[in-house]
Structure formats: C-alpha cells, structure tokens
Design a protein around this motif. Structure first.
Motif, mmCIF file in Angstrom:
data_model
loop_
_atom_site.group_PDB
_atom_site.id
_atom_site.type_symbol
_atom_site.label_atom_id
_atom_site.label_comp_id
_atom_site.label_asym_id
_atom_site.label_seq_id
_atom_site.Cartn_x
_atom_site.Cartn_y
_atom_site.Cartn_z
ATOM 1 N N PRO A 238 25.351 31.241 45.525
ATOM 2 C CA PRO A 238 26.332 30.145 45.562
ATOM 3 C C PRO A 238 26.914 29.894 46.943
ATOM 4 C CG PRO A 238 26.681 31.487 43.615
ATOM 5 C CD PRO A 238 25.657 32.205 44.450
ATOM 6 N N MET A 462 34.768 33.600 46.200
ATOM 7 C CA MET A 462 33.642 34.364 45.663
ATOM 8 C C MET A 462 34.053 35.534 44.769
ATOM 9 S SD MET A 462 31.197 32.556 46.590
ATOM 10 C CE MET A 462 29.947 33.592 45.854
ATOM 11 N N TYR A 465 34.385 34.390 41.300
ATOM 12 C CA TYR A 465 33.073 34.091 40.704
ATOM 13 C C TYR A 465 32.377 35.376 40.294
ATOM 14 C CZ TYR A 465 28.009 33.474 40.905
ATOM 15 O OH TYR A 465 26.661 33.544 40.650
ATOM 16 N N TRP A 466 32.365 36.370 41.183
ATOM 17 C CA TRP A 466 31.708 37.643 40.870
ATOM 18 C C TRP A 466 32.332 38.298 39.643
ATOM 19 C CZ3 TRP A 466 32.360 39.192 46.673
ATOM 20 C CH2 TRP A 466 31.407 38.504 47.442
ATOM 21 N N VAL A 469 31.606 36.180 36.189
ATOM 22 C CA VAL A 469 30.284 36.277 35.573
ATOM 23 C C VAL A 469 29.816 37.731 35.440
ATOM 24 C CG1 VAL A 469 29.612 33.992 36.379
ATOM 25 C CG2 VAL A 469 29.094 35.982 37.791
#
Length: 475
Positions: A238, A462, A465-466, A469
C-alpha cells in the motif's frame, strides 16, 4: 599481487584513504577501546566489549574508513573473540556460542537474497529485464504522462524482484531513445528522475527487493517473529503504491505539460535458446512458490535456495555467474544480523534504551522519530548500513513501550529505503545523476517530497492498516 601501471611501474593496488577516512578509523579505534578501558556504570565485561564493537561499527559505517563489508565481517570476528563462549577473554558461563555468530554468514535470509540475486543476474544475462520492460511499455505509447506512469510501474515491478541497481541500469538502456525524443530539458529530467524514484520504491515491496528488508526480517526471526514473503508484500505494497502514484503525479505536473505526446518504438527480442527457456521456467516457478508460501508451507528462505540449485544443475548459470553475485551485500546483511544477535545476547539494548523515559512518548510520535532518523541517516550513508545499525538497537523498544517489535523493524526498513535526496543516497540515484539530465537540486527536492510523505504515512497511517488487517499487532 602488484599490478603494472601505464608507466610500467608496479603498485600495491591499495587505494589511498582520505583525511575523513583516517579520522574515522582513528575515532573507531578510540570508541572501541573507551568502554573497555574505562568502566561504565551498569555494564559488565561482555556488555562493555559489545558497546565498543557497536560504537566502532557506527563510526566505520558512517565514515567508510574501511569497506562496509570489512566492517560487517569485523563485527562477527570481534563478537566471536570477545563475547562468545570461545572468547579469548573471560566470559560468563551463559555466553552465546561462537557458532551462533558464525551462522550469521549463512542465515536463511541471506539464502533468500542469494536466490534473488541469481534471478536478477540471470535476467541480465538472458536479456529478460530489457525485453520485459520493452514489452510492458508498448501499451503506454502516445501520451507522455501515460508513458511515464508505465515506465515507473514497470521499473518498480522489476525492482521488487531484482537489484535496484540492475533494474535502474536496464531501464536507462531501454529509455535512452525516449529521453532524446523529449522536447525540453525539464521533461528529460522528469523522466530520468522517475526511474530511480520508482526503483527505490519498488525495492520496498518484497523481501528480496532491498537489503534493509532482509535485515529487518532476519532480526525479527532471531526474536521468533516470522514474516512470510507474501506477508511482507501485503504490509508494504500500500505505501509503495501511494508513493509511486504521488511521485508520478508530481513529476507529470512539473515536467510534462498536458498534451505532450511521446511515441515509443521498442524492440522486443526474447532469447529463445534452451538455456533461456529453462531460466524463464525456473524463475516463474520460484516467484510462484514465494507468493503461495501460505498454501504449501515451504518457507520463502528454502524456496530462495531452489533457483540456485536449479540454475547450476541445468547449467543455465555456472561458476562464472556465481562470481558476479553481490557477495559484499550478503556479507553486509550478515554483519547486521550478527550485530543484532550480539546486542540482544549481552542485553546491551536494555542498557542503551533504559536511560530514556520512552513512556513519555506516544507510540505514533515515537514511530515518526524513528522514521526521521532512518531517512536522515540513510541519505548520507548506505541504506544497508543504516538498517544494520538501527534495527538491532530499536528492536529493544518493543520491550520498553507498548509497540510491537515487528512494527519497529518494518518502519525502520521501509524508512531506510525512502532516502533518495542525494546522488550518494542510493546506487539508482548515482546512475541517474550520471546521465547528466538531473540536477542536484531537482533530486533533493523530489527526495524530500517523497521522503516526508513516506515518513508521515509510516508513522500515522500504516500502523493502523497493519493492525486492522492483522499483519502486525500494534498494542
């Protein structure tokens, strides 16, 4: 062996050192001896010796007083003779085995990189890199901005599986006619600058794309934290895509006016020899196995050794090709892994980090600080050397504050690859600068823009996001 010069005289062939290098060497010796000779409160013998090794490595990697690889193997040697169970000085009964430090030279992550290097060198040998680039660029003819997008996308894709340096060299060989056809110097500079930017960003995307990735993965493995090949792609892709599109937008706006046309005439001539076909098949199978690791369960490091065996067994590549492998890079990564092992085994990281009240920092602001330090350091010294120094030290933060060690290592690794402000920052930058189409100022501005956005994403976007998910837990 002495070599003859143009005058017929023989010389030792030893390069002369600059004043900075002599100063760096002298300082490194002093830094190495300082904690050993003068006792430091809170440090025992092995910790003092490890601190000396660590400080000397920092100085030598920053000043390049001796080759980077020499520093890396020197770290391993000093750890064996000073802090292992085979040390020549007294060490406690719980000292780490010398075999552990020597094993850094054959760490599984190095085997993964070895497979990647074999594929990259084979691609150059059989012309796969240039032909694949030319083939993929064909649909992008016409609009100069669309061509630039295709050029950057293909460069990033190739750089994800090949050496950034080799990819940049191959792409400039392909696009030389494009540069000559562009109407203005600004347009030529924009297209030329796009290649190293895309190569640097593409190297972030896979474990074999850039040495800092391997350093982070290897250091995490020592902590029993394992990242798969596909897992690394999932967590890095991403930010790579966002920065790639952003860079394309900036370069298009600045260098290529709307309506600029560019027709491509790319010659594609794939090698159809039996050896080349074997190379294509083995490479395709290796990449497929890397991407499906979660399905078959074979570790990416083991898969990385497959092309080495297969290429040599089928005689697609031979001993001469092995000589061309970037062994210094592999040994440099090994030195970083060994440095991390030594810092952790002696618990030096706890002492170094214990003097700072890390709890006063929020996690996100701490990640911002780490990313800033990594980008700043990597702009003036090797990305690999920066990762070698920062990853082992900062992994100890995971035990000091509520942030996962995986997050710290990944942020450092990616940040090191975002350093692209100067011609000396990365080999792709140096290659692009050598074309004469790019000024220092243009490279600096582009590097700052990409680096600042990348740092903000790493620190404030980030991690969520990490965590969201499930790729890396963030407490």
């Amino acid at each position: 062996m002495p070599t003859p010069t143009k005058t017929g005289k023989r010389t030792s062939g030893l390069p002369a050192k600059t004043r900075l290098q002599w100063s760096g060497l002298s300082l490194a010796i002093a830094l190495f001896l300082f904690p050993i000779i003068l006792p430091i409160s809170g440090l025992d013998g092995p910790q003092s010796r490890m601190l000396g090794i660590f400080l000397a490595a920092i100085c030598l990697w920053v000043t390049e007083a001796i080759p980077l690889t020499a520093t890396a193997v020197g770290v391993i040697f000093l750890e064996v003779v000073l802090i292992s169970d085979a040390a020549i000085v007294p060490v406690g009964a719980d000292a780490t085995s010398a075999k552990v430090y020597f094993a850094s030279l054959a760490n599984p992550v190095l085997i993964l990189f070895l497979g990647g290097f074999m594929i990259a060198d084979g691609a150059a040998k059989y012309g796969l890199d240039k032909n694949l680039a030319a083939l993929l660029l064909r649909p992008f003819g016409g609009s100069a901005r669309l061509t630039l997008l295709g050029l950057m996308s293909i460069t990033a894709l190739l750089s994800a599986f090949m050496s950034n340096t080799a990819t940049t060299a191959a792409m400039f060989a392909v696009v030389s006619p494009i540069l000559k056809a562009l109407p203005t110097r600004r347009a030529r500079a924009g297209v030329a600058l796009a290649i190293p930017v895309a190569a640097n960003l593409g190297g972030i995307a896979t474990p074999v794309g850039s040495p800092p990735n391997a350093i982070a993965i290897g250091a995490l493995a020592e902590k029993q934290i394992y990242l798969t090949f596909a897992g690394w792609i999932a967590l890095s892709l991403p930010i790579v895509l966002v920065l790639l599109l952003f860079s394309w937008g900036v370069l298009s706006t600045v260098a290529l006016p709307v309506g600029t046309q560019l027709e491509l005439e790319m010659k594609v001539d794939f090698d159809r020899s039996r050896a080349a076909i074997w190379f294509y098949l083995i490479t395709a199978l290796t990449i497929a196995l890397w991407l499906t690791e979660s399905l078959h369960g074979v570790a990416s490091t083991i898969v990385g050794f497959f092309p080495v065996v297969a290429f040599l067994a089928t005689q697609v590549m031979d001993g001469e090709d092995l000589k061309k492998i970037s062994w210094p890079v592999l040994w440099l990564v090994a030195g970083g892994i060994a440095l991390g092992v030594g810092v952790g085994a002696t618990e030096l990281d706890k002492w170094l980090l214990g003097s700072i009240n890390w709890q006063s920092f929020s996690v996100l602001w701490l990640l911002l600080l780490l990313a800033l330090v990594a980008v700043g350091m990597s702009n003036v010294i090797s990305n690999s050397a920066s990762a070698n120094l920062l990853v082992p030290l900062t992994l100890g933060l995971g035990a000091s504050i509520s942030v996962d060690q995986g997050t710290v290592a990944v942020v450092i690794a990616i940040a090191c690859s975002l350093a692209m402000c100067l011609p000396i920052s990365t080999p792709p930058n140096a290659i692009a600068y050598a074309t004469g189409t790019i000024t220092n100022r243009a490279m600096l501005l582009m590097g700052l823009v990409v680096g600042i956005l990348g740092i903000i994403l790493l620190a404030f976007v980030m991690p969520f996001y990490w965590y969201g998910v499930g790729l890396l837990p963030v407490n």
